[in-house]
Design a protein around this motif. Structure first.
Motif, PDB file in Angstrom:
ATOM      1  N   PRO A   1       0.791  -1.221   0.000  1.00  0.00           N
ATOM      2  CA  PRO A   1       0.000   0.000   0.000  1.00  0.00           C
ATOM      3  C   PRO A   1       0.835   1.289   0.000  1.00  0.00           C
ATOM      4  O   PRO A   1       0.419   2.292  -0.562  1.00  0.00           O
ATOM      5  CB  PRO A   1      -0.832  -0.101   1.283  1.00  0.00           C
ATOM      6  CG  PRO A   1      -0.149  -1.113   2.129  1.00  0.00           C
ATOM      7  CD  PRO A   1       0.542  -2.044   1.189  1.00  0.00           C
ATOM      8  N   MET A   2       2.024   1.227   0.608  1.00  0.00           N
ATOM      9  CA  MET A   2       2.802   2.459   0.718  1.00  0.00           C
ATOM     10  C   MET A   2       3.693   2.703  -0.500  1.00  0.00           C
ATOM     11  O   MET A   2       4.418   3.669  -0.540  1.00  0.00           O
ATOM     12  CB  MET A   2       3.692   2.433   1.971  1.00  0.00           C
ATOM     13  CG  MET A   2       2.998   2.042   3.245  1.00  0.00           C
ATOM     14  SD  MET A   2       1.709   3.197   3.690  1.00  0.00           S
ATOM     15  CE  MET A   2       2.736   4.528   4.315  1.00  0.00           C
TER      16      MET A   2
ATOM     17  N   GLU B   1       3.504 -13.963  -0.310  1.00  0.00           N
ATOM     18  CA  GLU B   1       2.372 -14.715   0.224  1.00  0.00           C
ATOM     19  C   GLU B   1       1.895 -14.107   1.537  1.00  0.00           C
ATOM     20  O   GLU B   1       0.702 -14.000   1.790  1.00  0.00           O
ATOM     21  CB  GLU B   1       2.703 -16.196   0.426  1.00  0.00           C
ATOM     22  CG  GLU B   1       1.478 -16.920   0.971  1.00  0.00           C
ATOM     23  CD  GLU B   1       1.575 -18.428   1.090  1.00  0.00           C
ATOM     24  OE1 GLU B   1       2.610 -19.004   0.742  1.00  0.00           O
ATOM     25  OE2 GLU B   1       0.577 -19.014   1.541  1.00  0.00           O
ATOM     26  N   LEU B   2       2.854 -13.698   2.338  1.00  0.00           N
ATOM     27  CA  LEU B   2       2.502 -13.115   3.624  1.00  0.00           C
ATOM     28  C   LEU B   2       1.588 -11.889   3.443  1.00  0.00           C
ATOM     29  O   LEU B   2       0.578 -11.737   4.130  1.00  0.00           O
ATOM     30  CB  LEU B   2       3.802 -12.745   4.336  1.00  0.00           C
ATOM     31  CG  LEU B   2       3.748 -12.567   5.833  1.00  0.00           C
ATOM     32  CD1 LEU B   2       5.006 -13.142   6.472  1.00  0.00           C
ATOM     33  CD2 LEU B   2       3.615 -11.114   6.205  1.00  0.00           C
ATOM     34  N   ALA B   3       1.940 -11.068   2.474  1.00  0.00           N
ATOM     35  CA  ALA B   3       1.120  -9.873   2.223  1.00  0.00           C
ATOM     36  C   ALA B   3      -0.286 -10.269   1.790  1.00  0.00           C
ATOM     37  O   ALA B   3      -1.270  -9.640   2.176  1.00  0.00           O
ATOM     38  CB  ALA B   3       1.783  -8.996   1.164  1.00  0.00           C
ATOM     39  N   SER B   4      -0.364 -11.338   1.002  1.00  0.00           N
ATOM     40  CA  SER B   4      -1.675 -11.776   0.538  1.00  0.00           C
ATOM     41  C   SER B   4      -2.498 -12.333   1.703  1.00  0.00           C
ATOM     42  O   SER B   4      -3.679 -11.995   1.862  1.00  0.00           O
ATOM     43  CB  SER B   4      -1.504 -12.838  -0.542  1.00  0.00           C
ATOM     44  OG  SER B   4      -2.735 -13.415  -0.864  1.00  0.00           O
ATOM     45  N   VAL B   5      -1.875 -13.144   2.515  1.00  0.00           N
ATOM     46  CA  VAL B   5      -2.598 -13.729   3.646  1.00  0.00           C
ATOM     47  C   VAL B   5      -3.043 -12.622   4.609  1.00  0.00           C
ATOM     48  O   VAL B   5      -4.142 -12.658   5.158  1.00  0.00           O
ATOM     49  CB  VAL B   5      -1.735 -14.783   4.379  1.00  0.00           C
ATOM     50  CG1 VAL B   5      -2.462 -15.339   5.583  1.00  0.00           C
ATOM     51  CG2 VAL B   5      -1.366 -15.910   3.436  1.00  0.00           C
TER      52      VAL B   5
ATOM     53  N   ILE C   1      10.136  -1.943   3.896  1.00  0.00           N
ATOM     54  CA  ILE C   1       8.851  -2.122   3.235  1.00  0.00           C
ATOM     55  C   ILE C   1       7.759  -2.038   4.301  1.00  0.00           C
ATOM     56  O   ILE C   1       8.015  -2.308   5.473  1.00  0.00           O
ATOM     57  CB  ILE C   1       8.730  -3.475   2.496  1.00  0.00           C
ATOM     58  CG1 ILE C   1       8.985  -4.636   3.462  1.00  0.00           C
ATOM     59  CG2 ILE C   1       9.696  -3.562   1.331  1.00  0.00           C
ATOM     60  CD1 ILE C   1       8.538  -5.975   2.899  1.00  0.00           C
ATOM     61  N   THR C   2       6.574  -1.605   3.876  1.00  0.00           N
ATOM     62  CA  THR C   2       5.439  -1.599   4.787  1.00  0.00           C
ATOM     63  C   THR C   2       4.386  -2.485   4.176  1.00  0.00           C
ATOM     64  O   THR C   2       3.954  -2.281   3.062  1.00  0.00           O
ATOM     65  CB  THR C   2       4.864  -0.174   4.936  1.00  0.00           C
ATOM     66  OG1 THR C   2       5.958   0.685   5.251  1.00  0.00           O
ATOM     67  CG2 THR C   2       3.844  -0.117   6.046  1.00  0.00           C
TER      68      THR C   2
END
Ligand SMILES: Nc1ncnc2c1ncn2[C@@H]1O[C@H](COP(=O)(O)OP(=O)(O)O)[C@@H](O)[C@H]1O
Ligand SMILES: [Mg+2]
Lengths: 255, 212
Positions: free
Chosen positions: A101-102, B146-150, B209-210
């Motif tokens: 998102p960022m 995958e982590l971001a998707s989960v 990263i966020t």
């Protein structure tokens, strides 16, 4: 290995979560430059099978795999194979589009390369453009690359995630219900993109939507309770299923 | 080439994996207890305290390594990440304890009507925690994706769960509170899994990263 007829050869594959066996003796050969769909009712093991193809299954403690998965003729479960390298070669696209998102559209595509240490601006620029073009998104975003990735529509976000996967130049692409969060118009765009991608890659897509499997895939595998019930060309499987279970499932007479 | 600091870093990693294993067990047990309406508080409290002790060990060890080796760049980032991560894992344990606490204070209650099923949420939370812990083990971009998707799947499930509770007709308020809090704590666990991924990405690459 050039000229290997199959991109993947799954041999006697069993998968477990702890003591629970969720895939039983799967054997299937998957062609390069084609779309292979995996269908079947919820919980039958579609996601697990997909994750076994790039060694993502074993991340859960207690999750195990027996058997072989040959990728370009080499067993990815051999001891000397590094799972991280395998996962980089075999890209994955997930259910929920998940751009960061960022970050801008550009950054979202470049991030994979940047994390790999690519710094050179020109290289990044051309890789981003190439990936966005391949993902059929370039024309919609080229004047706006520094806008937030989160400002895109759901379908565009999913294509952005596909571009991100493509940017690191994988050799095959796995997709787990990539359209389940999208409307029909966005779905149509992803489906036509999937067809394009199959000109260059082995694309394997999990879907619970049989019409989608029929529309996009060359080959279809029907899984039921962890077993591969039927596997063949999509046309054969849908028009002339050999197993009564397959027929029951594709005609919707199934829970 | 292996540096003098490497074996120290490995030791901390082992401690973190041990903490992670205990945290996973705690979360699993807390949900099992929640579903079965059993009291698992004592066991989870013991695990949670064990995690706390290990996290102090991580902090001591990391501080010692910093003083001893004056690390730079990646090693320094990794040590800083490890300290932060030990806190995140400690939170996993605490949220598991909080979930078991709900069971203990609210006591037994019967489920009436169609309540949102937390099983799907739980399995995604277990997955995101394992993904985060495997990033501590080794650098792997696929895991970040995958982590971001989960994470976003968990977010929508969390919202869906709360909506389902709001729409529940004549529900027992005790039951509502128990569910709402449990869902909330699970979502917080996922947040900390994201923090771990962010910390490790920074440690490995120097890039921030966020995820959320
Ligand atoms: N983390 C997990 N722990 C234990 N069992 C799991 C886990 N994830 C999935 N399963 C079980 O494995 C089986 C196959 O799941 P999955 O591959 O996700 O099916 P599908 O994608 O076809 O819905 C199901 O019975 C499911 O409950
Ligand atoms: Mg699935």
């Amino acid at each position: 290995m050039m000229g290997h007829p199959y991109k993947f050869e799954v041999e006697k594959l069993d998968a477990y979560f702890g003591e629970k066996k969720v895939l039983n003796n799967i054997n299937m050969k998957i062609r390069d430059k084609a779309v292979t769909a995996i269908i079947g009712p919820s919980g039958c093991g579609k996601t697990t099978l997909l994750r076994c193809l790039n060694r993502m299954h074993e991340i859960i403690p207690g999750a195990r795999v027996h058997g072989k998965v040959l990728f370009n003729g080499v067993n990815i479960y051999d001891d000397e194979i590094d799972p991280v390298t395998i996962r980089r070669k075999i890209g994955m696209v997930f259910q929920k589009p998940n751009p960061f998102p960022m970050m801008s559209i550009y950054e979202n595509v470049a991030i994979g390369l940047k994390l790999n240490g690519v710094r050179e601006r020109k290289k990044l620029d051309s890789a981003v453009e190439r990936a966005l073009k391949m993902a059929n998104l370039w024309d919609e975003v080229k004047n706006d690359l520094h806008r937030s990735g989160a400002s895109l529509s759901g379908g565009q976000q999913q294509r952005l995630c596909i571009a991100r996967a493509l940017a690191v130049e994988p050799e095959a692409i796995l997709m787990d219900e990539p359209c389940s969060a999208l409307d029909p118009i966005a779905t149509e765009k992803i489906e036509s993109l999937i067809r394009n991608l199959a000109e260059e890659y082995a694309v394997i897509i999990v879907t619970h939507n049989m019409q989608q499997a029929a529309r996009v895939s060359d080959f279809t595998a029907f899984l039921y309770l962890g077993e591969l019930i039927e596997y063949g060309t999509t046309k054969e499987l849908f028009e002339n299923p050999k197993n009564p279970l397959t027929e029951k499932y594709i005609t919707g007479r199934f829970g | 080439m292996s540096k003098p600091i490497d074996s120290g870093l490995r030791q901390i990693k082992t401690l973190l994996q041990k903490m992670g294993g205990l945290a996973m067990e705690s979360i699993k047990l807390s949900i099992h207890a929640f579903n079965k309406q059993e009291d698992a508080h004592i066991q989870i409290e013991a695990w949670s305290n064990m995690i706390l002790i290990l996290s102090e060990e991580v902090e001591d060890k990391a501080t010692e390594l910093m003083a001893l080796h004056q690390p730079m760049a990646k090693d320094l980032r990794t040590l800083k990440a490890y300290i932060k991560i030990s806190y995140d894992i400690e939170r996993f344990g605490r949220y598991a304890l909080d979930i078991s606490e709900i069971q203990r204070t609210i006591g037994r209650w019967e489920i009436r009507g169609a309540v949102f099923s937390i099983d799907e949420l739980v399995s995604k939370v277990m997955r995101i925690v394992s993904l985060a812990l495997s990033l501590v083990e080794e650098e792997d971009q696929s895991i970040i994706w995958e982590l971001a998707s989960v994470e976003s799947e968990i977010d929508s499930l969390h919202l869906r769960g709360l909506k389902a509770l709001i729409e529940l007709k004549d529900a027992d308020p005790k039951q509502l509170i128990a569910y709402a809090l449990t869902i909330r704590y699970l979502e917080r666990i996922a947040d900390h899994a994201c923090y771990i991924a962010e910390s490790m990405t920074y440690a490995y690459t120097g890039k921030r990263i966020t995820l959320r």
